[in-house]
Design a protein around this motif. Structure first.
Motif, PDB file in Angstrom:
ATOM      1  N   LEU A  62      -6.542 -41.786  86.098  1.00 58.89           N
ATOM      2  CA  LEU A  62      -5.245 -41.449  86.679  1.00 58.89           C
ATOM      3  C   LEU A  62      -4.480 -40.497  85.754  1.00 58.89           C
ATOM      4  N   GLU A  63      -4.575 -40.744  84.470  1.00 58.72           N
ATOM      5  CA  GLU A  63      -3.923 -39.870  83.493  1.00 58.72           C
ATOM      6  C   GLU A  63      -4.475 -38.452  83.583  1.00 58.72           C
ATOM      7  N   LEU A  64      -5.795 -38.349  83.741  1.00 52.75           N
ATOM      8  CA  LEU A  64      -6.434 -37.033  83.864  1.00 52.75           C
ATOM      9  C   LEU A  64      -5.968 -36.321  85.134  1.00 52.75           C
ATOM     10  N   VAL A  65      -5.927 -37.047  86.242  1.00 60.34           N
ATOM     11  CA  VAL A  65      -5.495 -36.460  87.520  1.00 60.34           C
ATOM     12  C   VAL A  65      -4.061 -35.938  87.414  1.00 60.34           C
ATOM     13  N   MET A  66      -3.196 -36.687  86.743  1.00 57.41           N
ATOM     14  CA  MET A  66      -1.804 -36.253  86.589  1.00 57.41           C
ATOM     15  C   MET A  66      -1.719 -34.979  85.742  1.00 57.41           C
ATOM     16  N   GLU A  67      -2.590 -34.847  84.744  1.00 56.06           N
ATOM     17  CA  GLU A  67      -2.634 -33.625  83.930  1.00 56.06           C
ATOM     18  C   GLU A  67      -3.008 -32.421  84.790  1.00 56.06           C
ATOM     19  N   VAL A  68      -4.003 -32.609  85.661  1.00 58.49           N
ATOM     20  CA  VAL A  68      -4.436 -31.521  86.543  1.00 58.49           C
ATOM     21  C   VAL A  68      -3.306 -31.111  87.480  1.00 58.49           C
ATOM     22  N   ILE A  69      -2.615 -32.096  88.054  1.00 61.21           N
ATOM     23  CA  ILE A  69      -1.521 -31.803  88.982  1.00 61.21           C
ATOM     24  C   ILE A  69      -0.391 -31.073  88.270  1.00 61.21           C
ATOM     25  N   ASP A  70      -0.091 -31.489  87.039  1.00 54.41           N
ATOM     26  CA  ASP A  70       0.952 -30.798  86.261  1.00 54.41           C
ATOM     27  C   ASP A  70       0.585 -29.335  86.050  1.00 54.41           C
ATOM     28  N   GLU A  71      -0.695 -29.085  85.803  1.00 58.18           N
ATOM     29  CA  GLU A  71      -1.164 -27.710  85.581  1.00 58.18           C
ATOM     30  C   GLU A  71      -1.027 -26.859  86.844  1.00 58.18           C
ATOM     31  N   LEU A  72      -1.289 -27.464  88.004  1.00 61.24           N
ATOM     32  CA  LEU A  72      -1.320 -26.705  89.262  1.00 61.24           C
ATOM     33  C   LEU A  72      -0.006 -26.765  90.033  1.00 61.24           C
ATOM     34  N   GLU A  73       0.961 -27.486  89.498  1.00 62.59           N
ATOM     35  CA  GLU A  73       2.234 -27.671  90.197  1.00 62.59           C
ATOM     36  C   GLU A  73       2.934 -26.342  90.480  1.00 62.59           C
ATOM     37  N   HIS A  74       2.864 -25.421  89.537  1.00 61.08           N
ATOM     38  CA  HIS A  74       3.525 -24.120  89.722  1.00 61.08           C
ATOM     39  C   HIS A  74       2.898 -23.342  90.872  1.00 61.08           C
ATOM     40  N   LYS A  75       1.551 -23.324  90.921  1.00 58.64           N
ATOM     41  CA  LYS A  75       0.857 -22.621  92.005  1.00 58.64           C
ATOM     42  C   LYS A  75       1.192 -23.247  93.351  1.00 58.64           C
ATOM     43  N   ALA A  76       1.241 -24.573  93.398  1.00 60.66           N
ATOM     44  CA  ALA A  76       1.567 -25.265  94.646  1.00 60.66           C
ATOM     45  C   ALA A  76       3.002 -24.967  95.060  1.00 60.66           C
ATOM     46  N   GLY A  77       3.908 -24.928  94.071  1.00 61.86           N
ATOM     47  CA  GLY A  77       5.308 -24.674  94.364  1.00 61.86           C
ATOM     48  C   GLY A  77       5.558 -23.304  94.957  1.00 61.86           C
ATOM     49  N   LYS A  78       4.751 -22.312  94.568  1.00 60.24           N
ATOM     50  CA  LYS A  78       4.915 -20.964  95.111  1.00 60.24           C
ATOM     51  C   LYS A  78       4.718 -20.929  96.616  1.00 60.24           C
ATOM     52  N   ARG A  79       3.913 -21.857  97.127  1.00 62.32           N
ATOM     53  CA  ARG A  79       3.650 -21.878  98.569  1.00 62.32           C
ATOM     54  C   ARG A  79       4.262 -23.109  99.229  1.00 62.32           C
ATOM     55  N   ASP A  80       5.121 -23.792  98.475  1.00 56.47           N
ATOM     56  CA  ASP A  80       5.814 -24.967  98.999  1.00 56.47           C
ATOM     57  C   ASP A  80       4.825 -26.046  99.451  1.00 56.47           C
ATOM     58  N   VAL A  81       3.715 -26.156  98.725  1.00 58.43           N
ATOM     59  CA  VAL A  81       2.719 -27.193  99.009  1.00 58.43           C
ATOM     60  C   VAL A  81       3.065 -28.424  98.178  1.00 58.43           C
ATOM     61  N   ASN A  82       3.194 -29.559  98.842  1.00 59.42           N
ATOM     62  CA  ASN A  82       3.596 -30.798  98.177  1.00 59.42           C
ATOM     63  C   ASN A  82       2.368 -31.639  97.813  1.00 59.42           C
ATOM     64  N   ILE A  83       2.267 -32.033  96.531  1.00 59.57           N
ATOM     65  CA  ILE A  83       1.152 -32.862  96.067  1.00 59.57           C
ATOM     66  C   ILE A  83       1.674 -34.256  95.744  1.00 59.57           C
ATOM     67  N   THR A  84       1.100 -35.268  96.370  1.00 58.20           N
ATOM     68  CA  THR A  84       1.469 -36.652  96.087  1.00 58.20           C
ATOM     69  C   THR A  84       0.258 -37.412  95.569  1.00 58.20           C
ATOM     70  N   VAL A  85       0.511 -38.439  94.788  1.00 59.14           N
ATOM     71  CA  VAL A  85      -0.558 -39.267  94.219  1.00 59.14           C
ATOM     72  C   VAL A  85      -0.414 -40.679  94.768  1.00 59.14           C
ATOM     73  N   GLU A  86      -1.487 -41.188  95.295  1.00 57.99           N
ATOM     74  CA  GLU A  86      -1.503 -42.552  95.830  1.00 57.99           C
ATOM     75  C   GLU A  86      -2.353 -43.413  94.898  1.00 57.99           C
ATOM     76  N   ALA A  87      -1.680 -44.160  94.024  1.00 56.93           N
ATOM     77  CA  ALA A  87      -2.357 -45.030  93.068  1.00 56.93           C
ATOM     78  C   ALA A  87      -1.361 -46.049  92.559  1.00 56.93           C
ATOM     79  N   ASP A  88      -1.867 -47.123  92.017  1.00 59.24           N
ATOM     80  CA  ASP A  88      -1.010 -48.160  91.449  1.00 59.24           C
ATOM     81  C   ASP A  88      -0.667 -47.761  90.021  1.00 59.24           C
ATOM     82  N   ARG A  89       0.561 -47.279  89.803  1.00 59.52           N
ATOM     83  CA  ARG A  89       0.955 -46.785  88.485  1.00 59.52           C
ATOM     84  C   ARG A  89       1.003 -47.909  87.450  1.00 59.52           C
ATOM     85  N   ALA A  90       1.050 -49.166  87.902  1.00 54.30           N
ATOM     86  CA  ALA A  90       1.093 -50.286  86.963  1.00 54.30           C
ATOM     87  C   ALA A  90      -0.295 -50.598  86.399  1.00 54.30           C
TER      88      ALA A  90
END
Length: 255
Positions: free
Chosen positions: A99-127
């Protein structure tokens, strides 16, 4: 009859291999030609006199550099894929939180997604933690490729859901998008080198056409596989599984 059938089978295999080689040579020639011709055009234009115009000079040099970067990525991906297929690349397995790795990837790609208003959500138990044993760098590349593709081939304002499902012995990672989907006739071929759905449109989106082939080989090196389901007009779902722990009776050998 048995001898004839065996020989015919060999002939069919050789013909398929020959056809694959022809397609591969044609594909790789096309992939190399595009950035090389673009760079040549910019440089020759500068040589012919445009270099005296500072504004044009910088613009063309940046474009030439971008084309050479694309060529470099293509060569690097080809070498990576070849090394994986020949067993040269070594896998370095360690324990990490998926999960930590996936969040790192999303942080990296967040800017590219934001340029096209693409919303990325994560479905996982953060606890919870999602520990797995794998090659972290290569699994990072798998997640990076799948999420990047979900952004790239989505529509403006689209949605991407990355879900992690934890069971007793494995973790399933699923990347779901709301893009145009993949036609049934293309699903079996999307993991081939250079294969693109709607090549003319996909080509304009960039990429080397090798990403999913590399994903496939990385997961095979982890004794896993990539799965895909898709509905045209509704989107696609890519998924794979990794173990939650290394079994003593079935340890993963480093190659």
């Amino acid at each position: 009859n048995s001898y004839a059938l065996a020989r015919q089978s060999e002939i069919d295999t050789l013909q398929k291999n020959a056809e694959f080689r022809r397609e591969f040579i044609a594909d790789i020639s096309h992939e190399f030609k595009t950035p090389i011709f673009a760079t040549q055009g910019y440089i020759h234009t500068l040589i012919d006199g445009a270099i005296d115009d500072k504004q044009v000079r910088m613009k063309f040099l940046r474009k030439a550099a971008k084309s050479l970067d694309s060529l470099n990525h293509l060569v690097h991906d080809l070498l990576t894929l070849n090394q994986m297929e020949s067993g040269v690349i070594k896998f370095s397995f360690s324990e990490f939180d998926l999960l930590e790795l996936v969040m790192e990837v999303i942080d990296e790609l967040e800017h590219k997604a934001g340029k096209r208003d693409v919303n990325i959500t994560v479905e996982a138990d953060r606890a919870k933690s999602y520990p797995t044993i794998a090659d972290r760098q290569k699994i990072y590349r798998v997640c990076q490729n799948l999420i990047f593709n979900a952004v790239k081939y989505n529509h403006d304002g689209g949605e991407i859901k990355v879900s992690l499902k934890l069971s007793k012995n494995q973790i399933q990672v699923e990347v779901k998008d709301t893009g145009p989907g993949i036609p049934p006739e293309d699903l079996k071929r999307i993991f081939e080198r250079f294969y693109r759905v709607e090549k003319s449109r996909s080509k304009g989106k960039g990429g080397t056409g090798l990403g999913l082939a590399i994903v496939k080989h990385i997961l095979e090196g982890h004794k896993s596989k990539i799965s895909v389901t898709s509905v045209v007009g509704k989107g696609s779902i890519f998924s794979f599984e990794l173990p939650t722990e290394k079994k003593k009776s079935d340890s993963i050998e480093e190659t």
